[in-house]
Design a protein around this motif. Structure first.
Motif, PDB file in Angstrom:
ATOM      1  N   LEU A 136       0.833  -1.279   0.146  1.00 10.38           N
ATOM      2  CA  LEU A 136       0.113  -0.016  -0.080  1.00 10.38           C
ATOM      3  C   LEU A 136       0.738   1.195   0.154  1.00 10.38           C
ATOM      4  CD1 LEU A 136      -2.374   1.764   0.552  1.00 10.38           C
ATOM      5  CD2 LEU A 136      -2.396   1.136   2.742  1.00 10.38           C
ATOM      6  N   VAL A 137       0.701   2.094  -0.974  1.00 14.80           N
ATOM      7  CA  VAL A 137       1.599   3.070  -1.369  1.00 14.80           C
ATOM      8  C   VAL A 137       0.826   4.628  -1.398  1.00 14.80           C
ATOM      9  CG1 VAL A 137       3.269   4.457  -2.789  1.00 14.80           C
ATOM     10  CG2 VAL A 137       3.512   1.987  -2.666  1.00 14.80           C
ATOM     11  N   VAL A 138       1.070   5.429  -0.485  1.00 16.33           N
ATOM     12  CA  VAL A 138       0.461   6.728  -0.418  1.00 16.33           C
ATOM     13  C   VAL A 138       1.321   7.685  -1.059  1.00 16.33           C
ATOM     14  CG1 VAL A 138      -0.969   6.299   1.475  1.00 16.33           C
ATOM     15  CG2 VAL A 138       1.197   7.355   1.868  1.00 16.33           C
ATOM     16  N   ALA A 139       0.627   8.824  -1.723  1.00 21.18           N
ATOM     17  CA  ALA A 139       1.379   9.890  -2.295  1.00 21.18           C
ATOM     18  C   ALA A 139       1.198  11.009  -1.298  1.00 21.18           C
ATOM     19  CB  ALA A 139       0.678  10.339  -3.738  1.00 21.18           C
ATOM     20  N   GLU A 140       2.222  11.718  -0.919  1.00 20.99           N
ATOM     21  CA  GLU A 140       2.041  12.650   0.290  1.00 20.99           C
ATOM     22  C   GLU A 140       2.542  14.098  -0.625  1.00 20.99           C
ATOM     23  OE1 GLU A 140       3.589  13.635   4.596  1.00 20.99           O
ATOM     24  OE2 GLU A 140       4.207  11.766   3.786  1.00 20.99           O
ATOM     25  N   ASP A 141       1.907  15.220  -0.228  1.00 22.29           N
ATOM     26  CA  ASP A 141       2.210  16.458  -0.857  1.00 22.29           C
ATOM     27  C   ASP A 141       2.255  17.420   0.383  1.00 22.29           C
ATOM     28  OD1 ASP A 141       2.874  18.614  -2.547  1.00 22.29           O
ATOM     29  OD2 ASP A 141       0.721  19.021  -2.916  1.00 22.29           O
ATOM     30  N   ASP A 142       3.320  17.838   0.664  1.00 24.22           N
ATOM     31  CA  ASP A 142       3.373  18.786   1.941  1.00 24.22           C
ATOM     32  C   ASP A 142       2.564  18.323   3.086  1.00 24.22           C
ATOM     33  OD1 ASP A 142       5.237  20.602   0.850  1.00 24.22           O
ATOM     34  OD2 ASP A 142       3.731  21.645  -0.224  1.00 24.22           O
ATOM     35  N   GLY A 143       2.667  16.880   3.555  1.00 23.23           N
ATOM     36  CA  GLY A 143       2.033  16.496   4.829  1.00 23.23           C
ATOM     37  C   GLY A 143       0.729  16.078   4.648  1.00 23.23           C
ATOM     38  N   ASP A 144      -0.061  16.461   3.157  1.00 27.05           N
ATOM     39  CA  ASP A 144      -1.153  15.924   2.832  1.00 27.05           C
ATOM     40  C   ASP A 144      -1.060  14.637   2.024  1.00 27.05           C
ATOM     41  OD1 ASP A 144      -2.502  18.037   3.916  1.00 27.05           O
ATOM     42  OD2 ASP A 144      -2.190  19.300   2.188  1.00 27.05           O
ATOM     43  N   TRP A 145      -2.087  13.794   2.362  1.00 25.41           N
ATOM     44  CA  TRP A 145      -1.975  12.369   1.644  1.00 25.41           C
ATOM     45  C   TRP A 145      -3.209  12.671   0.598  1.00 25.41           C
ATOM     46  CZ3 TRP A 145      -1.802   7.868   5.597  1.00 25.41           C
ATOM     47  CH2 TRP A 145      -0.628   7.664   6.315  1.00 25.41           C
ATOM     48  N   VAL A 146      -2.722  12.544  -0.586  1.00 26.90           N
ATOM     49  CA  VAL A 146      -3.556  12.896  -1.656  1.00 26.90           C
ATOM     50  C   VAL A 146      -3.885  11.892  -2.625  1.00 26.90           C
ATOM     51  CG1 VAL A 146      -2.822  15.281  -1.487  1.00 26.90           C
ATOM     52  CG2 VAL A 146      -1.553  13.841  -3.117  1.00 26.90           C
ATOM     53  N   GLY A 147      -3.416  10.695  -2.454  1.00 31.00           N
ATOM     54  CA  GLY A 147      -3.704   9.347  -3.437  1.00 31.00           C
ATOM     55  C   GLY A 147      -2.935   8.148  -2.825  1.00 31.00           C
ATOM     56  N   PHE A 148      -3.469   7.253  -3.430  1.00 32.16           N
ATOM     57  CA  PHE A 148      -2.794   5.684  -3.194  1.00 32.16           C
ATOM     58  C   PHE A 148      -2.805   4.783  -4.197  1.00 32.16           C
ATOM     59  CE2 PHE A 148      -7.096   5.271  -1.814  1.00 32.16           C
ATOM     60  CZ  PHE A 148      -7.414   3.631  -1.864  1.00 32.16           C
ATOM     61  N   VAL A 149      -2.239   3.607  -4.103  1.00 29.74           N
ATOM     62  CA  VAL A 149      -2.458   2.540  -4.924  1.00 29.74           C
ATOM     63  C   VAL A 149      -2.098   1.314  -4.131  1.00 29.74           C
ATOM     64  CG1 VAL A 149      -0.101   2.638  -5.856  1.00 29.74           C
ATOM     65  CG2 VAL A 149      -1.816   1.480  -7.092  1.00 29.74           C
ATOM     66  N   VAL A 150      -2.955   0.270  -4.410  1.00 33.28           N
ATOM     67  CA  VAL A 150      -2.426  -0.958  -3.484  1.00 33.28           C
ATOM     68  C   VAL A 150      -2.073  -1.916  -4.629  1.00 33.28           C
ATOM     69  CG1 VAL A 150      -3.419  -2.811  -2.069  1.00 33.28           C
ATOM     70  CG2 VAL A 150      -4.011  -0.444  -1.809  1.00 33.28           C
ATOM     71  N   THR A 151      -1.016  -2.672  -4.682  1.00 31.14           N
ATOM     72  CA  THR A 151      -0.641  -3.713  -5.540  1.00 31.14           C
ATOM     73  C   THR A 151      -0.200  -5.181  -4.817  1.00 31.14           C
ATOM     74  OG1 THR A 151       1.660  -3.205  -5.186  1.00 31.14           O
ATOM     75  CG2 THR A 151       0.351  -2.140  -6.933  1.00 31.14           C
ATOM     76  N   ASP A 152      -0.584  -6.253  -5.466  1.00 28.13           N
ATOM     77  CA  ASP A 152      -0.241  -7.523  -4.956  1.00 28.13           C
ATOM     78  C   ASP A 152       0.103  -8.232  -5.961  1.00 28.13           C
ATOM     79  OD1 ASP A 152      -0.781  -9.712  -3.221  1.00 28.13           O
ATOM     80  OD2 ASP A 152      -3.054  -9.474  -2.746  1.00 28.13           O
ATOM     81  N   VAL A 153       0.970  -9.211  -5.732  1.00 25.36           N
ATOM     82  CA  VAL A 153       1.674  -9.971  -6.536  1.00 25.36           C
ATOM     83  C   VAL A 153       0.769 -11.510  -6.702  1.00 25.36           C
ATOM     84  CG1 VAL A 153       3.929 -11.706  -6.992  1.00 25.36           C
ATOM     85  CG2 VAL A 153       3.938  -9.295  -5.913  1.00 25.36           C
ATOM     86  N   ASP A 154       0.423 -11.655  -8.127  1.00 27.10           N
ATOM     87  CA  ASP A 154      -0.350 -12.961  -8.336  1.00 27.10           C
ATOM     88  C   ASP A 154       0.629 -13.907  -9.105  1.00 27.10           C
ATOM     89  OD1 ASP A 154      -2.432 -14.657  -9.037  1.00 27.10           O
ATOM     90  OD2 ASP A 154      -3.113 -13.655 -10.718  1.00 27.10           O
ATOM     91  N   GLU A 155       1.024 -14.710  -8.389  1.00 20.49           N
ATOM     92  CA  GLU A 155       2.042 -15.709  -8.908  1.00 20.49           C
ATOM     93  C   GLU A 155       1.118 -16.772  -9.505  1.00 20.49           C
ATOM     94  OE1 GLU A 155       4.821 -17.368  -6.148  1.00 20.49           O
ATOM     95  OE2 GLU A 155       5.035 -15.474  -5.344  1.00 20.49           O
ATOM     96  N   ALA A 156       1.784 -16.966 -10.908  1.00 18.85           N
ATOM     97  CA  ALA A 156       1.328 -18.264 -11.741  1.00 18.85           C
ATOM     98  C   ALA A 156       1.729 -19.439 -11.491  1.00 18.85           C
ATOM     99  CB  ALA A 156       1.622 -17.717 -13.204  1.00 18.85           C
ATOM    100  N   SER A 157       0.853 -20.442 -11.336  1.00 18.24           N
ATOM    101  CA  SER A 157       1.341 -21.925 -11.067  1.00 18.24           C
ATOM    102  C   SER A 157       2.157 -22.300 -12.190  1.00 18.24           C
ATOM    103  CB  SER A 157       0.129 -22.909 -10.858  1.00 18.24           C
ATOM    104  OG  SER A 157       0.486 -24.118 -10.970  1.00 18.24           O
ATOM    105  N   ASP A 158       3.131 -23.190 -12.085  1.00 16.45           N
ATOM    106  CA  ASP A 158       3.941 -23.651 -13.166  1.00 16.45           C
ATOM    107  C   ASP A 158       3.296 -24.471 -13.876  1.00 16.45           C
ATOM    108  OD1 ASP A 158       6.229 -22.743 -11.728  1.00 16.45           O
ATOM    109  OD2 ASP A 158       6.903 -24.460 -10.854  1.00 16.45           O
TER     110      ASP A 158
END
Length: 162
Positions: free
Chosen positions: A61-83
């Motif tokens: 979970l990553v947030v974007a911060e601008d002068d102390g204000d949180w103004v955006g975010f993105v959540v990423t997750d790794v989806d591993e494929a089976s062999d």
């Protein structure tokens, strides 16, 4: 603008109150069948959920911060494929949001570039995401970035299947 990962409970509480709830409420305005549950302490419930997800080690979970204000975010997750499948590991972009005052200024592109960099670090050769059909602005943005529709997700209420 600074992008940084969140990991502790105090920061997660701030994130949920400042960004996640406005994002969810905006989705509820756009999507007919999307509603927040009633009688739930959103902050406590989401903090518990996020802590569990972050502790499994694949979610970020990553947030974007601008002068102390949180103004955006993105959540990423790794989806591993089976062999057993001929498909790549992919990075799935989950929730993502930019405060309305910061839209159109490149922040969404920056968040997606961060996701792409994580995909490289995690050796994922593909980035995938879901977007709701009524969210036309988001669809146009992702298409501009080069995303292509690969699947259609369908759904039905269980009591309608016989």
């Amino acid at each position: 603008m600074e992008l940084r990962s969140l990991t502790d409970e105090r920061e997660l509480r701030r994130h949920i109150d400042a960004l996640w709830l406005p994002y969810q409420r905006e989705l509820a305005d756009i999507i007919d069948d999307f509603d927040l549950a009633e009688g739930v302490d959103f902050v406590d419930a989401e903090v518990d959920f996020r802590l569990e997800q972050l502790e499994n080690g694949t979610q970020e979970l990553v947030v974007a911060e601008d002068d102390g204000d949180w103004v955006g975010f993105v959540v990423t997750d790794v989806d591993e494929a089976s062999d057993v499948f001929e498909q790549p590991n992919r990075l799935v972009v989950g929730d993502r949001y930019v405060d309305p005052d910061y839209r159109g200024g490149g922040l969404a592109r920056g968040l997606m570039a961060h996701a792409a960099a994580r995909a490289d670090r995690e050796e994922c050769s593909e980035v995938a995401l879901y977007v709701d059909v009524p969210n036309e602005r988001a669809i146009a943005f992702y298409e501009k970035l080069g995303f292509e529709t690969a699947r259609k997700r369908t759904r039905v209420e269980t009591d309608e299947l016989a």
